[in-house]
Design a protein around this motif. Structure first.
Motif, PDB file in Angstrom:
ATOM      1  N   GLN A  38       0.832  -1.211   0.000  1.00  0.00           N
ATOM      2  CA  GLN A  38       0.000   0.000   0.000  1.00  0.00           C
ATOM      3  C   GLN A  38       0.864   1.257   0.000  1.00  0.00           C
ATOM      4  OE1 GLN A  38      -2.408   0.459   3.506  1.00  0.00           O
ATOM      5  NE2 GLN A  38      -3.824   1.893   2.551  1.00  0.00           N
ATOM      6  N   ALA A  39       1.900   1.275   0.844  1.00  0.00           N
ATOM      7  CA  ALA A  39       2.782   2.447   0.906  1.00  0.00           C
ATOM      8  C   ALA A  39       3.540   2.620  -0.408  1.00  0.00           C
ATOM      9  CB  ALA A  39       3.756   2.291   2.066  1.00  0.00           C
ATOM     10  N   THR A  40       3.935   1.525  -1.015  1.00  0.00           N
ATOM     11  CA  THR A  40       4.658   1.612  -2.290  1.00  0.00           C
ATOM     12  C   THR A  40       3.766   2.203  -3.376  1.00  0.00           C
ATOM     13  OG1 THR A  40       5.955  -0.333  -1.666  1.00  0.00           O
ATOM     14  CG2 THR A  40       6.002   0.320  -3.975  1.00  0.00           C
ATOM     15  N   TRP A  41       2.498   1.807  -3.382  1.00  0.00           N
ATOM     16  CA  TRP A  41       1.579   2.374  -4.375  1.00  0.00           C
ATOM     17  C   TRP A  41       1.362   3.865  -4.130  1.00  0.00           C
ATOM     18  CZ3 TRP A  41       0.472   1.268  -8.984  1.00  0.00           C
ATOM     19  CH2 TRP A  41       0.371  -0.049  -9.439  1.00  0.00           C
ATOM     20  N   HIS A  42       1.288   4.275  -2.869  1.00  0.00           N
ATOM     21  CA  HIS A  42       1.160   5.706  -2.564  1.00  0.00           C
ATOM     22  C   HIS A  42       2.388   6.471  -3.070  1.00  0.00           C
ATOM     23  CE1 HIS A  42      -2.484   5.058  -0.530  1.00  0.00           C
ATOM     24  NE2 HIS A  42      -2.022   4.724   0.681  1.00  0.00           N
ATOM     25  N   LEU A  43       3.565   5.892  -2.885  1.00  0.00           N
ATOM     26  CA  LEU A  43       4.786   6.542  -3.370  1.00  0.00           C
ATOM     27  C   LEU A  43       4.783   6.653  -4.894  1.00  0.00           C
ATOM     28  CD1 LEU A  43       7.694   7.622  -3.037  1.00  0.00           C
ATOM     29  CD2 LEU A  43       8.464   5.238  -3.134  1.00  0.00           C
ATOM     30  N   VAL A  44       4.425   5.572  -5.565  1.00  0.00           N
ATOM     31  CA  VAL A  44       4.435   5.570  -7.027  1.00  0.00           C
ATOM     32  C   VAL A  44       3.468   6.613  -7.576  1.00  0.00           C
ATOM     33  CG1 VAL A  44       3.875   4.209  -9.077  1.00  0.00           C
ATOM     34  CG2 VAL A  44       5.207   3.187  -7.229  1.00  0.00           C
ATOM     35  N   ASN A  45       2.235   6.611  -7.061  1.00  0.00           N
ATOM     36  CA  ASN A  45       1.238   7.556  -7.567  1.00  0.00           C
ATOM     37  C   ASN A  45       1.634   9.009  -7.292  1.00  0.00           C
ATOM     38  OD1 ASN A  45      -0.394   5.464  -8.523  1.00  0.00           O
ATOM     39  ND2 ASN A  45      -1.440   5.247  -6.546  1.00  0.00           N
ATOM     40  N   THR A  46       2.161   9.253  -6.101  1.00  0.00           N
ATOM     41  CA  THR A  46       2.559  10.617  -5.744  1.00  0.00           C
ATOM     42  C   THR A  46       3.737  11.091  -6.585  1.00  0.00           C
ATOM     43  OG1 THR A  46       1.796  10.227  -3.471  1.00  0.00           O
ATOM     44  CG2 THR A  46       3.257  12.100  -3.838  1.00  0.00           C
ATOM     45  N   ARG A  47       4.731  10.229  -6.741  1.00  0.00           N
ATOM     46  CA  ARG A  47       5.919  10.618  -7.511  1.00  0.00           C
ATOM     47  C   ARG A  47       5.588  10.837  -8.987  1.00  0.00           C
ATOM     48  NH1 ARG A  47       8.951  11.889 -10.599  1.00  0.00           N
ATOM     49  NH2 ARG A  47      11.234  11.819 -10.622  1.00  0.00           N
ATOM     50  N   LEU A  48       4.713  10.014  -9.535  1.00  0.00           N
ATOM     51  CA  LEU A  48       4.347  10.185 -10.946  1.00  0.00           C
ATOM     52  C   LEU A  48       3.521  11.455 -11.152  1.00  0.00           C
ATOM     53  CD1 LEU A  48       3.482   6.501 -11.954  1.00  0.00           C
ATOM     54  CD2 LEU A  48       5.575   7.785 -12.428  1.00  0.00           C
ATOM     55  N   GLU A  49       2.701  11.806 -10.172  1.00  0.00           N
ATOM     56  CA  GLU A  49       1.935  13.047 -10.281  1.00  0.00           C
ATOM     57  C   GLU A  49       2.850  14.268 -10.283  1.00  0.00           C
ATOM     58  OE1 GLU A  49      -0.750  12.944  -7.025  1.00  0.00           O
ATOM     59  OE2 GLU A  49      -2.076  11.430  -7.916  1.00  0.00           O
ATOM     60  N   MET A  50       3.977  14.170  -9.601  1.00  0.00           N
ATOM     61  CA  MET A  50       4.918  15.283  -9.503  1.00  0.00           C
ATOM     62  C   MET A  50       6.079  15.134 -10.480  1.00  0.00           C
ATOM     63  SD  MET A  50       5.071  15.610  -5.333  1.00  0.00           S
ATOM     64  CE  MET A  50       6.234  16.964  -5.428  1.00  0.00           C
ATOM     65  N   ASP A  51       5.933  14.302 -11.486  1.00  0.00           N
ATOM     66  CA  ASP A  51       7.046  14.039 -12.395  1.00  0.00           C
ATOM     67  C   ASP A  51       7.494  15.291 -13.133  1.00  0.00           C
ATOM     68  OD1 ASP A  51       8.776  11.924 -13.616  1.00  0.00           O
ATOM     69  OD2 ASP A  51       7.830  12.671 -15.441  1.00  0.00           O
ATOM     70  N   GLN A  52       6.558  16.133 -13.545  1.00  0.00           N
ATOM     71  CA  GLN A  52       6.921  17.363 -14.251  1.00  0.00           C
ATOM     72  C   GLN A  52       7.718  18.310 -13.360  1.00  0.00           C
ATOM     73  OE1 GLN A  52       3.434  19.114 -15.953  1.00  0.00           O
ATOM     74  NE2 GLN A  52       3.202  17.532 -17.527  1.00  0.00           N
ATOM     75  N   ALA A  53       7.365  18.353 -12.085  1.00  0.00           N
ATOM     76  CA  ALA A  53       8.111  19.204 -11.154  1.00  0.00           C
ATOM     77  C   ALA A  53       9.545  18.705 -10.993  1.00  0.00           C
ATOM     78  CB  ALA A  53       7.414  19.247  -9.799  1.00  0.00           C
ATOM     79  N   PHE A  54       9.732  17.378 -10.976  1.00  0.00           N
ATOM     80  CA  PHE A  54      11.076  16.825 -10.854  1.00  0.00           C
ATOM     81  C   PHE A  54      11.883  17.010 -12.135  1.00  0.00           C
ATOM     82  CE2 PHE A  54       9.366  14.714  -7.143  1.00  0.00           C
ATOM     83  CZ  PHE A  54      10.465  14.557  -6.312  1.00  0.00           C
ATOM     84  N   ASP A  55      11.202  17.173 -13.271  1.00  0.00           N
ATOM     85  CA  ASP A  55      11.904  17.338 -14.549  1.00  0.00           C
ATOM     86  C   ASP A  55      12.363  18.762 -14.798  1.00  0.00           C
ATOM     87  OD1 ASP A  55      11.817  14.710 -15.236  1.00  0.00           O
ATOM     88  OD2 ASP A  55      10.004  14.870 -16.447  1.00  0.00           O
ATOM     89  N   GLN A  56      11.994  19.690 -13.951  1.00  0.00           N
ATOM     90  CA  GLN A  56      12.413  21.072 -14.140  1.00  0.00           C
ATOM     91  C   GLN A  56      13.926  21.183 -13.983  1.00  0.00           C
ATOM     92  OE1 GLN A  56      10.453  23.524 -15.179  1.00  0.00           O
ATOM     93  NE2 GLN A  56       8.736  22.076 -15.192  1.00  0.00           N
TER      94      GLN A  56
END
Length: 232
Positions: A38-56
């Motif tokens: 469950q925690a891993t899925w929360h991490l995956v979904n959260t990180r993918l939602e913020m992918d554009q912010a990390f690509d800056q």
């Protein structure tokens, strides 16, 4: 009756196999965050939602990972999981490991097809991370097309700077076959003339030698005829 909770720990195998650990063993390390499914899925979904912010190009990754950890902890509290809170560096480390597993599975999908990949996180991650640079650039332009910045970029006329072609040596002027043949004939004629001149010179030398020999012979005869007269 003891309740056994299944805890998922991500392995580094290509197929994404996982190891099951009981909650009794997890109690020994209460201060260390255990990545459940469950925690891993929360991490995956959260990180993918913020992918554009990390690509800056200019961004503070530490601040972003703190935001990821905060969102994951919020989702875990909503699910009544409040034993241990995940920290920013733990999210970062876990994501790095998952990226390594994703890349291995992506290579496997290229060679054997997507059906050969059974890792449960692959599809969600591939939908975001599997996009090519061209697709990402097209999406970015589409988003900017209706904005002032996009219109300003579209209105500008850019003159392409073409590379200067390398200087090539001028080709040697090749003579036609007729000129080459004529030049050859002229050279042969010059050689014949020189040979004729040398022959004439040799003939003159021979004639001069013969004349000299005749003069010496006649002189000798005169001397021989005068000698007996002197004796009488």
């Amino acid at each position: 009756m003891e309740v056994i909770e299944t805890i998922v720990i991500q392995s580094s195998e290509v197929d994404g196999k996982e190891t099951v650990v009981s909650s009794v063993e997890a109690d020994k390390t209460k201060t260390e965050f255990i990545w459940t499914l469950q925690a891993t899925w929360h991490l995956v979904n959260t990180r993918l939602e913020m992918d554009q912010a990390f690509d800056q190009p200019v961004c503070k990754k530490k601040k972003l990972w703190e935001m990821v950890a905060e969102k994951v902890n919020t989702k875990l509290r909503e699910s009544d999981v409040t034993d241990v809170s995940v920290k920013a560096y733990e999210c970062d480390l876990k994501w790095r490991n998952m990226l390594a597993t994703y890349r291995k599975n992506a290579e496997r999908a290229k060679r054997l097809g997507a059906a050969s990949v059974h890792w449960e996180f692959f599809k969600a991650m591939h939908e975001v991370l599997g996009k090519s640079r061209e697709e990402i650039e097209a999406q970015r332009r589409a988003k900017l097309s209706g904005t002032r910045v996009g219109k300003a970029i579209a209105s500008k006329r850019f003159t392409p700077i073409l590379p200067t072609p390398p200087a090539t040596a001028a080709p040697c002027s090749s003579r036609p076959p007729q000129d080459i043949l004529q030049l050859y004939m002229e050279l042969q004629e010059r050689k014949m003339n020189m040979w004729a001149q040398q022959k004439a010179l040799e003939e003159r030398k021979i004639e001069a030698i013969n004349n000299l020999a005749q003069a010496i012979s006649s002189l000798a005869q005169k001397n021989s005829t005068q000698t007996p007269k002197d004796g009488h």
